[in-house]
Write a protein that holds these residues in place. Structure first.
Motif, PDB file in Angstrom:
ATOM      1  N   ASP A  84       0.856  -1.180   0.000  1.00 34.04           N
ATOM      2  CA  ASP A  84       0.000   0.000   0.000  1.00 34.04           C
ATOM      3  C   ASP A  84       0.894   1.232   0.000  1.00 34.04           C
ATOM      4  OD1 ASP A  84      -1.713   2.104   0.483  1.00 34.04           O
ATOM      5  OD2 ASP A  84      -2.797   1.109   2.104  1.00 34.04           O
ATOM      6  N   PRO A  85       0.869   2.025  -1.080  1.00 29.09           N
ATOM      7  CA  PRO A  85       1.762   3.192  -1.111  1.00 29.09           C
ATOM      8  C   PRO A  85       1.444   4.219  -0.039  1.00 29.09           C
ATOM      9  CG  PRO A  85       0.223   3.236  -2.958  1.00 29.09           C
ATOM     10  CD  PRO A  85       0.088   1.886  -2.318  1.00 29.09           C
ATOM     11  N   ALA A  86       0.229   4.207   0.476  1.00 29.83           N
ATOM     12  CA  ALA A  86      -0.145   5.184   1.506  1.00 29.83           C
ATOM     13  C   ALA A  86       0.429   4.832   2.870  1.00 29.83           C
ATOM     14  CB  ALA A  86      -1.665   5.291   1.594  1.00 29.83           C
ATOM     15  N   VAL A 224      11.860  -4.653   7.184  1.00 26.23           N
ATOM     16  CA  VAL A 224      11.994  -3.334   6.573  1.00 26.23           C
ATOM     17  C   VAL A 224      13.034  -3.481   5.471  1.00 26.23           C
ATOM     18  CG1 VAL A 224      12.618  -0.915   6.898  1.00 26.23           C
ATOM     19  CG2 VAL A 224      11.460  -2.161   8.750  1.00 26.23           C
ATOM     20  N   VAL A 225      12.638  -3.162   4.248  1.00 23.40           N
ATOM     21  CA  VAL A 225      13.523  -3.315   3.097  1.00 23.40           C
ATOM     22  C   VAL A 225      13.937  -1.928   2.615  1.00 23.40           C
ATOM     23  CG1 VAL A 225      13.756  -4.206   0.753  1.00 23.40           C
ATOM     24  CG2 VAL A 225      12.432  -5.487   2.452  1.00 23.40           C
ATOM     25  N   VAL A 226      15.239  -1.718   2.508  1.00 28.20           N
ATOM     26  CA  VAL A 226      15.794  -0.407   2.165  1.00 28.20           C
ATOM     27  C   VAL A 226      16.390  -0.452   0.759  1.00 28.20           C
ATOM     28  CG1 VAL A 226      17.546   1.303   2.760  1.00 28.20           C
ATOM     29  CG2 VAL A 226      16.229   0.183   4.573  1.00 28.20           C
ATOM     30  N   ALA A 243      12.056   3.078   1.985  1.00 30.80           N
ATOM     31  CA  ALA A 243      11.871   1.886   2.801  1.00 30.80           C
ATOM     32  C   ALA A 243      10.482   1.327   2.532  1.00 30.80           C
ATOM     33  CB  ALA A 243      12.037   2.208   4.275  1.00 30.80           C
ATOM     34  N   VAL A 244      10.415   0.011   2.373  1.00 34.75           N
ATOM     35  CA  VAL A 244       9.149  -0.698   2.220  1.00 34.75           C
ATOM     36  C   VAL A 244       8.987  -1.621   3.424  1.00 34.75           C
ATOM     37  CG1 VAL A 244       7.874  -2.385   0.835  1.00 34.75           C
ATOM     38  CG2 VAL A 244       9.224  -0.608  -0.300  1.00 34.75           C
ATOM     39  N   ALA A 245       7.853  -1.522   4.095  1.00 36.89           N
ATOM     40  CA  ALA A 245       7.595  -2.349   5.274  1.00 36.89           C
ATOM     41  C   ALA A 245       6.097  -2.451   5.497  1.00 36.89           C
ATOM     42  CB  ALA A 245       8.268  -1.764   6.517  1.00 36.89           C
ATOM     43  N   ALA A 246       5.677  -3.528   6.137  1.00 34.72           N
ATOM     44  CA  ALA A 246       4.265  -3.689   6.487  1.00 34.72           C
ATOM     45  C   ALA A 246       3.796  -2.509   7.338  1.00 34.72           C
ATOM     46  CB  ALA A 246       4.061  -5.006   7.227  1.00 34.72           C
ATOM     47  N   LYS A 247       2.503  -2.270   7.328  1.00 36.91           N
ATOM     48  CA  LYS A 247       1.946  -1.075   7.950  1.00 36.91           C
ATOM     49  C   LYS A 247       2.388  -0.866   9.405  1.00 36.91           C
ATOM     50  CE  LYS A 247      -2.470   1.263   8.854  1.00 36.91           C
ATOM     51  NZ  LYS A 247      -3.945   1.183   8.651  1.00 36.91           N
TER      52      LYS A 247
END
Length: 381
Positions: A84-86, A224-226, A243-247
Motif C-alpha cells: 500500500d503506497p499510503a 523493513v527493506v531499504v 523503505a518498504v515495510a508492512a503497515k
C-alpha cells in the motif's frame, strides 16, 4: 570541557580517509563507491523542470504520493509483493537515513542486532546509539556465505533484529531462495524483525534474480527493506532512497523519520516519479550495464598479480593482494595510494575482528578511462 563520547570506536570513515588520500596523491580513486558518470539525461532534465515549475519547498514527509505509487508498482512487478503506497512505502534522504531510522524505531536499549562481517560501517554506530549491541557473525570465505547454524546459535532472548545485505557490500555475495527460507525459520515464532539492505538490488549478474525478502511472504511481513535511487540511477549525491515495510513497521519507522530529516529533496522526487513511469527499462537493463563493466575490469586486471574473487552482484571487485606484499590491509591500502597511485578500500574497517585476509575492495562503477588508468597502475605492482 570533557566530552564522554557516545561512539568511542568511531572516527573518520575509511571512505573519507581514502578519498582524501586519493586527492593528495593524485591517485585513481577506485575506493569510494560512486559512479564518475552522470545520471540519465531525461532524469536530470526532469529535476531541472521540477525546480523551474516551483517544486522547491517541503515535500510530504513520507514522500510524494506519485513516487510512492510508482515504488509500489515496481515492487509488485519485480517481486510479486503488493504494498500500500499510503501506509507501507516511505521516501527517505538516502538509504543510510532509512537504515538508521529503522534501527532507531525498532531496537531498544539492551537489545541485540545480528550483523554479518564484513558489515557496512554505518550499521554498528546506529545500533550503539540506541544503547543496543551489535552481534557480529563472520561470513564464510571464500564466497561470503552465511552459516545459518551460527545464526541460530547467536539468537538470544535479547535478539531484536537481524540485518542482512544482498547484494553484499563489499563482497557482492547474494542471498539465495534457500537463504531466505533459512532466515524465515530462524525468526519464526519470535519477536525478531529483519532489516534488509538491498541498495544494489538491480545489480545482479549472470542471469540471476535478486532474492529480495519481499519475495518471501513470511519475511515480508516482518521486514523493513531499504532501497536506493542513488545506486540505481548513478546519482548518489542526491541522497534519495526509500523503505518498504508492512503497515505496523512503517508506522514506527515514520515516527523516527519525521524527526530525523522530515522530508527528502522535492525536485528529485518529482523526477523519479516521472522517470519510473516513463522508463522502467533503466533498472531492468542495469545488470547488463554493470556486468559489462565488471567483465571489462576483470579482463584489464588479468595480467596483474592480484587474485580476483568472484562478483555475483554489486559494483565492487574484491582482490587478494598477498602475492604483492605481506602486510595488513590498512597498511597496504595506504601504500597503494601513496606508491601505486590507486585508492582502494580495505576490508578490516568492516569487521569487528579482522580475519587477516589480504583483501581490498575496488569500485568498477567508473567510466572506461578511469578503469583503464587504475588497472594500468595495478598491473605494474
Amino acid at each position: 570541557m570533557t566530552i564522554d563520547t557516545k561512539l568511542p570506536k568511531v572516527g573518520t570513515t575509511i571512505f573519507t580517509v581514502m578519498s582524501q588520500l586519493a586527492l593528495e596523491h593524485k591517485a585513481v580513486n577506485l575506493g569510494q563507491g560512486f559512479p564518475d558518470y552522470e545520471p540519465p539525461q531525461a532524469l536530470r532534465d526532469a529535476v531541472t523542470r521540477a525546480m523551474a515549475e516551483g517544486c522547491n519547498q517541503y515535500a510530504p514527509g513520507i514522500g510524494l504520493a506519485s513516487l510512492r505509487e510508482q515504488i509500489a508498482l515496481k515492487t509488485e512487478r519485480l517481486y510479486g509483493h503488493r504494498v500500500d503506497p499510503a501506509t507501507e512505502v516511505t521516501v527517505t534522504s538516502g538509504a543510510t537515513e532509512a537504515l538508521f531510522a529503522a534501527i532507531a524505531a525498532l531496537v531498544r536499549a539492551g537489545e541485540e542486532v545480528i550483523v554479518f562481517d564484513p558489515a557496512y560501517d554505518s550499521y554498528e554506530p546506529a545500533i550503539e546509539l540506541q544503547g543496543a549491541r551489535a552481534v557480529h557473525i563472520p561470513l564464510t570465505l571464500p564466497d561470503f556465505s552465511i552459516d545459518w547454524q551460527r545464526v541460530r546459535d547467536a539468537v538470544t532472548p535479547k535478539t531484536r533484529m537481524i540485518l542482512v545485505n544482498s547484494p553484499h557490500n563489499p563482497s557482492g555475495a547474494t542471498l539465495s531462495a534457500d537463504d531466505l527460507d533459512e532466515l524465515a525459520a530462524v525468526v519464526r515464532d519470535t519477536g525478531i524483525v529483519v532489516l534488509s539492505d538491498e541498495v544494489y538490488e538491480h545489480i545482479v549478474y549472470d542471469g540471476a534474480e535478486h532474492q529480495s525478502v519481499l519475495r518471501h511472504p513470511e519475511l515480508a511481513e516482518r521486514s523493513v527493506v531499504v532501497s536506493s535511487f542513488g545506486k540505481t540511477y548513478h546519482c548518489t549525491g542526491w541522497k534519495v532512497g526509500y523503505a518498504v515495510a508492512a503497515k505496523p513497521l512503517s508506522a514506527e519507522f515514520r515516527k523516527v523519520h519525521q524527526y530525523l530529516t522530515f522530508c527528502t529533496f522535492h525536485p528529485a522526487q518529482v523526477a523519479f516519479a516521472e522517470f519510473l513511469a516513463s522508463d522502467p527499462r533503466h533498472y531492468l537493463e542495469l545488470p547488463a550495464f554493470y556486468q559489462a563493466k565488471r567483465d571489462r575490469f576483470r579482463e584489464l586486471l588479468r595480467p596483474s598479480r592480484l587474485k580476483l574473487l568472484d562478483v555475483p552482484g554489486g559494483y565492487f571487485q574484491l582482490v587478494d593482494y598477498s602475492a604483492i606484499r605481506d602486510e595488513d590491509d590498512l597498511a597496504f591500502s595506504r601504500w597503494l595510494v601513496e606508491q601505486g597511485g590507486v585508492a582502494s578500500i580495505p576490508l578490516s574497517p568492516f569487521c569487528e575482528r579482522p580475519a587477516g585476509a589480504r583483501l581490498l575492495r575496488l569500485c568498477f562503477a567508473k567510466n572506461d578511462a578511469t578503469l583503464e588508468a587504475g588497472a594500468e597502475r595495478l598491473c605494474k605492482l
